[in-house]
Write an enzyme that holds these catalytic residues in place. Structure first.
Site, mmCIF file in Angstrom:
data_model
loop_
_atom_site.group_PDB
_atom_site.id
_atom_site.type_symbol
_atom_site.label_atom_id
_atom_site.label_comp_id
_atom_site.label_asym_id
_atom_site.label_seq_id
_atom_site.Cartn_x
_atom_site.Cartn_y
_atom_site.Cartn_z
ATOM 1 N N GLN A 106 34.434 33.930 14.785
ATOM 2 C CA GLN A 106 35.002 32.423 15.522
ATOM 3 C C GLN A 106 35.919 32.549 16.248
ATOM 4 O O GLN A 106 36.765 31.821 16.525
ATOM 5 C CB GLN A 106 35.482 31.455 14.164
ATOM 6 C CG GLN A 106 34.478 31.799 13.267
ATOM 7 C CD GLN A 106 34.375 30.975 12.005
ATOM 8 O OE1 GLN A 106 35.382 29.947 12.194
ATOM 9 N NE2 GLN A 106 33.253 31.054 11.005
ATOM 10 N N HIS B 130 38.196 30.515 10.304
ATOM 11 C CA HIS B 130 38.626 28.908 10.532
ATOM 12 C C HIS B 130 39.937 28.994 11.414
ATOM 13 O O HIS B 130 41.319 29.382 10.892
ATOM 14 C CB HIS B 130 39.197 29.855 9.203
ATOM 15 C CG HIS B 130 37.761 29.111 8.377
ATOM 16 N ND1 HIS B 130 38.091 27.783 6.730
ATOM 17 C CD2 HIS B 130 36.896 28.719 9.119
ATOM 18 C CE1 HIS B 130 37.257 28.194 6.361
ATOM 19 N NE2 HIS B 130 35.919 28.411 7.930
ATOM 20 N N GLU C 75 34.763 16.129 8.508
ATOM 21 C CA GLU C 75 34.702 14.203 8.437
ATOM 22 C C GLU C 75 35.015 14.181 9.419
ATOM 23 O O GLU C 75 35.665 15.463 9.862
ATOM 24 C CB GLU C 75 36.638 15.188 7.403
ATOM 25 C CG GLU C 75 35.969 15.303 5.672
ATOM 26 C CD GLU C 75 37.188 15.251 5.062
ATOM 27 O OE1 GLU C 75 36.940 15.643 3.717
ATOM 28 O OE2 GLU C 75 38.448 15.650 5.915
ATOM 29 N N TYR D 291 29.656 27.452 -1.113
ATOM 30 C CA TYR D 291 28.478 27.523 0.058
ATOM 31 C C TYR D 291 27.894 28.686 -1.369
ATOM 32 O O TYR D 291 26.700 28.749 -1.083
ATOM 33 C CB TYR D 291 29.395 28.833 0.640
ATOM 34 C CG TYR D 291 29.420 27.772 2.183
ATOM 35 C CD1 TYR D 291 28.271 27.737 3.304
ATOM 36 C CD2 TYR D 291 30.729 28.187 2.695
ATOM 37 C CE1 TYR D 291 29.118 26.350 4.091
ATOM 38 C CE2 TYR D 291 31.159 27.027 3.221
ATOM 39 C CZ TYR D 291 29.570 26.553 4.556
ATOM 40 O OH TYR D 291 30.462 26.804 5.846
#
Length: 403
Positions: free
Chosen positions: A108, A170, A273, A294
């Site tokens: 990421q 993240h 969210e 997960y």
């Protein structure tokens, strides 16, 4: 002030409280988004503006209408008069050159968001967020550089996350300027189990007010700390922290009419969210959440709501993987005025969210894009634009059919 729920009005932002509801598709305040099959689908026209982008992440418009677009593998692209320059902009180090104090583009990570200084026309500063380091030790950085129309120069690192992490998950990395010319930076919690730090799951750093992980950070344009940040002068906290208890915010938008900051963040196996951000407040992750593990499908947290924590304004239990967020406050697209638009990597579209005067979601519909949506922006013409996360990524102009 309690670390759980500060109530400061910073940068002209009033106190705001999210209103949970009953999960209906529209007409009343709703917390849980309904089954995607129940959501209305918008009829839209998709107009390609730029094509041929490799995993684009963020976009910014220059004063003359040209565009700067980041590509996650480590390139900055420029679009002049509607034409993508085949050569990347010089001044960003190659992704593979980790030792050059630049980028860690794995999983990421990479070259992520971009934002022009509010006074770019005078100072030429462009701001970047990116992943820096190695697979064993990395984190989010913010840098700025001057853009002369052809190349970057004077690259300056102005913010570095204060705790290294391992792996490639993240990084957060959305950038948002506030009206007082301070900069919000989203920082992810560091990753999923089994990634650990200090002998515990790293995600617990989101509840550590001394750590940047799992936070929104607020800095000045040179990286210094604003004196009115909510935790300035408090022992055991980091003064850059603006809000805490976040998993991985990748959508940020400012509402200039109601003076509010909105954020979308990734949940775990559901629990994505939409949050109305309160300076100094604790948004709960991972001790208060709708998310599931997960590995097991068990609840991450013992509760989804608790005193001292700010509830979200919307929760998607069917994962959309939110990335990119925009609010259209003007008259350019009358049917969409005042609505929020949340991109979805997994959903492959954009969630249109209608709000009441208090910021509660009263209706939701889907804008199909047919590709992973990485960024959503309002352009200088007032229209809605979407950046797709593909090896042949595109920038699309989106409008309701008939306009």
């Amino acid at each position: 002030m309690s670390l759980a729920i500060g109530a400061l009005a910073i940068a002209g932002l009033p106190r705001c409280v999210a209103q949970p509801g009953d999960g209906q598709a529209g007409g009343a305040a709703a917390l849980l988004s309904p089954d995607p099959a129940r959501l209305p689908v918008e009829a839209v026209a998709l107009e390609p503006v730029v094509e041929g982008l490799n995993r684009p992440w963020g976009v910014a418009w220059l004063p003359n209408g040209d565009l700067l677009i980041t590509e996650r593998p480590g390139r900055l692209r420029v679009v002049r008069a509607g034409v993508l320059d085949p050569e990347p902009v010089h001044g960003v180090a190659p992704v593979a050159d980790v030792a050059a104090n630049q980028l860690f583009a794995s999983s990421q990570g990479g070259l992520l968001d971009i934002a022009l200084h509010p006074r770019f026309a005078q100072n030429r500063w462009v701001y970047f967020s990116y992943a820096h380091g190695s697979r064993e030790a990395n984190g989010t950085r913010v840098a700025r550089a001057r853009f002369d129309g052809r190349a970057l120069s004077d690259w300056q690192v102005i913010f570095t996350v204060n705790r290294d992490k391992s792996g490639g998950q993240h990084f957060g990395s959305r950038l948002l300027w506030l009206p007082d010319d301070t900069l919000l930076v989203s920082i992810g919690d560091g990753g999923n189990p089994p990634v650990s730090l200090d002998g515990a799951w790293i995600r617990l750093q989101a509840q550590n007010p001394a750590s940047h992980l799992g936070k929104l950070i607020r800095i000045q344009d040179d990286g210094s700390i604003p004196s009115d940040n909510p935790f300035v002068g408090q022992a055991g906290t980091d003064p850059a922290v603006w809000s805490l208890g976040h998993r991985n915010i990748q959508g940020l938008a400012y509402d200039p009419v109601h003076r509010r900051v909105w954020a979308t963040e990734h949940g775990s196996r559901g629990g994505d969210e939409l949050n109305l951000i309160r300076p100094g407040a604790n948004h709960g992750w991972p001790v208060v959440s709708h998310s599931l593990e997960y590995s097991s499908g068990d609840s991450v947290a013992p509760t989804s709501s608790a005193p001292g924590f700010v509830d979200p304004s919307r929760v998607w239990m069917d994962t959309i993987a939110p990335s990119g967020l925009a609010l259209l406050p003007g008259e350019a697209v009358p049917p969409w005025r005042g609505n929020l638009f949340a991109g979805g990597l997994v959903a492959g579209g954009v969630q249109r969210l209608q709000l009441d005067a208090d910021g509660a979601v009263i209706a939701e519909s889907v804008i199909p894009i047919g590709a992973r949506v990485r960024d959503v922006r309002q352009g200088p013409d007032g229209a809605l634009y979407v950046l797709t996360d593909e090896e042949q990524g595109r920038l699309l102009r989106v409008r309701p059919t008939g306009l």
